[in-house]
Write a protein that holds these residues in place. Structure first.
Motif, short mmCIF file in Angstrom:
data_model
loop_
_atom_site.label_atom_id
_atom_site.label_comp_id
_atom_site.label_asym_id
_atom_site.label_seq_id
_atom_site.Cartn_x
_atom_site.Cartn_y
_atom_site.Cartn_z
N PHE A 152 0.78 -1.07 -0.13
CA PHE A 152 0.01 0.03 0.16
C PHE A 152 0.94 1.26 0.13
O PHE A 152 1.86 1.36 0.78
CB PHE A 152 -0.89 0.12 1.17
N ASP A 153 0.94 1.97 -1.31
CA ASP A 153 1.82 3.06 -1.29
C ASP A 153 3.27 2.58 -1.22
O ASP A 153 4.16 3.47 -0.42
CB ASP A 153 1.38 4.18 -0.27
N GLY A 154 3.35 1.43 -1.65
CA GLY A 154 4.81 0.90 -1.53
C GLY A 154 5.40 0.38 -0.13
O GLY A 154 6.51 -0.07 -0.06
N VAL A 155 4.47 0.40 0.74
CA VAL A 155 4.75 -0.41 2.32
C VAL A 155 4.23 -1.80 2.07
O VAL A 155 2.86 -1.83 1.80
CB VAL A 155 4.22 0.45 3.35
N GLU A 156 4.88 -2.64 2.51
CA GLU A 156 4.86 -4.07 2.69
C GLU A 156 3.91 -4.29 3.76
O GLU A 156 4.34 -4.42 5.00
CB GLU A 156 5.75 -4.91 2.68
N VAL A 157 2.51 -4.39 3.51
CA VAL A 157 1.51 -4.26 4.62
C VAL A 157 1.80 -5.65 5.53
O VAL A 157 1.45 -5.65 6.73
CB VAL A 157 0.04 -4.38 4.12
N THR A 158 2.06 -6.75 4.95
CA THR A 158 2.32 -8.08 5.39
C THR A 158 3.33 -8.14 6.70
O THR A 158 3.45 -8.83 7.63
CB THR A 158 2.55 -9.39 4.71
N GLN A 159 4.20 -6.94 6.64
CA GLN A 159 5.33 -6.97 7.62
C GLN A 159 5.06 -5.99 8.98
O GLN A 159 5.86 -5.70 9.71
CB GLN A 159 6.62 -6.43 6.88
N LEU A 160 3.90 -5.20 8.64
CA LEU A 160 3.45 -4.26 9.77
C LEU A 160 3.01 -5.21 11.08
O LEU A 160 2.25 -6.05 11.11
CB LEU A 160 2.43 -3.31 9.18
N SER A 161 3.24 -4.35 12.17
CA SER A 161 2.48 -4.70 13.35
C SER A 161 1.04 -4.23 13.34
O SER A 161 0.42 -3.69 12.37
CB SER A 161 3.16 -3.87 14.54
N ASP A 162 0.28 -4.85 14.17
CA ASP A 162 -1.28 -4.76 14.22
C ASP A 162 -1.52 -3.24 14.52
O ASP A 162 -2.26 -2.79 13.87
CB ASP A 162 -1.98 -5.56 15.55
N ASP A 163 -0.52 -2.49 15.27
CA ASP A 163 -0.82 -1.18 15.52
C ASP A 163 -0.75 -0.42 14.20
O ASP A 163 -1.27 0.61 14.05
CB ASP A 163 -0.14 -0.72 16.47
N ALA A 164 0.27 -0.72 13.44
CA ALA A 164 0.54 0.10 12.08
C ALA A 164 -0.41 -0.09 11.19
O ALA A 164 -0.88 0.82 10.40
CB ALA A 164 2.07 -0.47 11.70
N LYS A 165 -0.90 -1.52 11.02
CA LYS A 165 -1.91 -1.79 10.37
C LYS A 165 -3.39 -1.00 10.67
O LYS A 165 -4.04 -0.44 9.68
CB LYS A 165 -2.31 -3.12 10.21
N SER A 166 -3.47 -0.93 12.01
CA SER A 166 -4.99 -0.07 12.21
C SER A 166 -4.62 1.40 11.87
O SER A 166 -5.54 2.07 11.75
CB SER A 166 -4.71 -0.07 14.12
N HIS A 167 -3.43 1.90 12.40
CA HIS A 167 -3.04 3.14 11.77
C HIS A 167 -3.39 3.35 10.39
O HIS A 167 -3.70 4.54 9.83
CB HIS A 167 -1.72 3.72 12.04
N LEU A 168 -2.69 2.71 9.39
CA LEU A 168 -2.98 2.74 8.03
C LEU A 168 -4.32 2.84 7.63
O LEU A 168 -4.97 3.29 6.58
CB LEU A 168 -2.28 1.37 7.25
N ARG A 169 -5.28 1.80 8.15
CA ARG A 169 -6.68 1.62 7.93
C ARG A 169 -7.18 2.96 8.26
O ARG A 169 -8.08 3.61 7.55
CB ARG A 169 -7.37 0.60 8.95
N ASN A 170 -6.85 3.75 9.61
CA ASN A 170 -7.52 4.84 10.12
C ASN A 170 -7.27 5.83 9.19
O ASN A 170 -8.09 7.03 8.92
CB ASN A 170 -7.23 5.11 11.48
N GLN A 171 -5.84 5.94 8.47
CA GLN A 171 -5.55 7.12 7.79
C GLN A 171 -5.72 7.17 6.28
O GLN A 171 -5.82 8.18 5.68
CB GLN A 171 -3.81 7.40 8.06
N LYS A 172 -5.98 6.04 5.91
CA LYS A 172 -5.66 5.51 4.16
C LYS A 172 -6.98 4.97 3.85
O LYS A 172 -7.28 5.06 2.53
CB LYS A 172 -4.47 4.78 3.75
N ILE A 173 -7.85 4.31 4.49
CA ILE A 173 -8.94 3.67 4.12
C ILE A 173 -10.16 3.90 4.63
O ILE A 173 -10.28 4.06 5.78
CB ILE A 173 -8.62 2.17 4.20
N GLY A 174 -11.17 4.09 3.83
CA GLY A 174 -12.60 4.29 4.31
C GLY A 174 -13.33 2.95 3.85
O GLY A 174 -13.06 2.43 3.15
N PHE A 175 -14.42 2.62 4.86
CA PHE A 175 -15.10 1.47 4.57
C PHE A 175 -16.60 1.79 4.44
O PHE A 175 -17.14 2.48 5.32
CB PHE A 175 -14.83 0.32 5.85
N ILE A 176 -17.21 1.08 3.83
CA ILE A 176 -19.08 1.20 3.61
C ILE A 176 -19.41 -0.12 3.36
O ILE A 176 -19.10 -1.27 2.69
CB ILE A 176 -19.14 1.99 2.26
#
Length: 232
Positions: free
Chosen positions: A74-98
Motif C-alpha cells: 500500500f503506497d509502497g509499504v509491505e503491509v504483511t510486515q506491519l505490526s497490528d498497531d501499524a495496520k490499524s493506523h494505516l486503516r484509519n489514515q488511508k482507507i474508508g469502509f462502506i
C-alpha cells in the motif's frame, strides 16, 4: 462503463495472495494466489458468486485480515510486515469502509456517527473534526440531518451517512462491500451517482464487491473472481 481518468500510478499491489480458512476438519481456500493492482482514481467492481472470495479480497486490501502467503503493498509499504498497531493506523489514515448494513450506531446522531472514526486520531483537532464532518455531510447532501438519529432516516439516507463517515478521514481508498444490496433500485441509482460524483470530485479510489448490475455497468473496471482466482 464510465470512463474515469487515471494517473497510471499503482498504489495498491497484491501478489500471489493465498488465504485459507479452517471450518472444523475442512480447509476452505478463499483466495488462491490472487494478484491485483489498483491505480489512483479508479472506480472498480469486484464481481463473483457468493463464496468466490470477494469479501476476503476486500479484507486483505483493507488490512482487516492477513494472508497466509503473498505480498500486499500500500503506497509502497509491505503491509504483511506491519505490526497490528501499524495496520490499524494505516486503516484509519488511508482507507474508508462502506458496508451493506450501514453499521451506524443507533444512539448517536448523524454528525456523531460520521465523527466516530476521527476520534481515534489524536492528530485531528476538535475544530478540524467539526470541519471534516460538515464537509463530508455536505458532499452527500445531508447537512440538514446532522442532529437526526439513524432510525429517523431512510435506507438511502443511512447509506449516505455511511459514505460520509468513510470520506471524513480523507482516505486514499474506499472499500465498499455490496454498498447497494439493501437499497431499492431508485436509492441504489442515487447512491451510485453520488459515489461517482465523489470519485470525480475528491479523486478517491473506490473498490466494490457487488452483484448490482446497475453498478457493474457504470464502473471503469471489473475484476471477476471465481473460486478464489481472478478470471480475465
Amino acid at each position: 462503463m464510465t470512463n474515469v481518468t487515471k494517473t497510471g500510478e499503482t498504489f495498491v499491489e497484491l501478489k500471489g495472495i493465498v488465504k485459507n480458512y479452517r471450518l472444523g476438519q475442512t480447509v476452505v481456500s478463499a483466495l488462491r494466489g490472487v494478484s491485483l493492482q489498483l491505480h489512483r482514481g479508479e472506480f472498480t467492481a469486484v464481481i463473483g458468486a457468493s463464496g468466490s472470495g470477494k469479501s476476503t479480497l476486500l479484507n486483505m486490501i483493507g488490512c482487516i485480515d492477513d494472508p497466509d502467503s503473498g505480498s500486499i503493498k500500500f503506497d509502497g509499504v509491505e503491509v504483511t510486515q506491519l505490526s497490528d498497531d501499524a495496520k490499524s493506523h494505516l486503516r484509519n489514515q488511508k482507507i474508508g469502509f462502506i458496508f451493506q448494513s450501514f453499521n451506524l450506531v443507533p444512539v448517536l446522531s448523524v454528525e456523531e456517527n460520521v465523527e466516530l472514526p476521527l476520534l481515534i486520531n489524536p492528530t485531528i483537532s476538535v475544530s478540524e473534526r467539526t470541519e471534516r464532518v460538515a464537509s463530508a455531510l455536505a458532499d452527500v447532501g445531508l447537512s440538514s440531518f446532522m442532529k437526526n438519529r439513524p432510525d429517523q432516516l431512510s435506507g438511502g439516507q443511512r447509506q449516505r451517512v455511511a459514505i460520509a463517515r468513510a470520506l471524513a478521514g480523507n482516505p486514499d481508498l474506499v472499500l465498499a462491500d455490496e454498498p447497494t444490496a439493501n437499497l431499492d433500485s431508485q436509492n441504489s441509482a442515487k447512491i451510485i451517482d453520488l459515489m461517482l460524483e465523489l470519485n470525480s470530485k475528491r479523486r478517491v479510489t473506490f473498490l466494490f464487491s457487488t452483484h448490482d448490475a446497475n453498478l457493474m455497468n457504470r464502473v471503469s473496471r471489473i475484476v471477476n473472481i471465481q473460486d478464489g482466482v481472478i478470471r480475465t
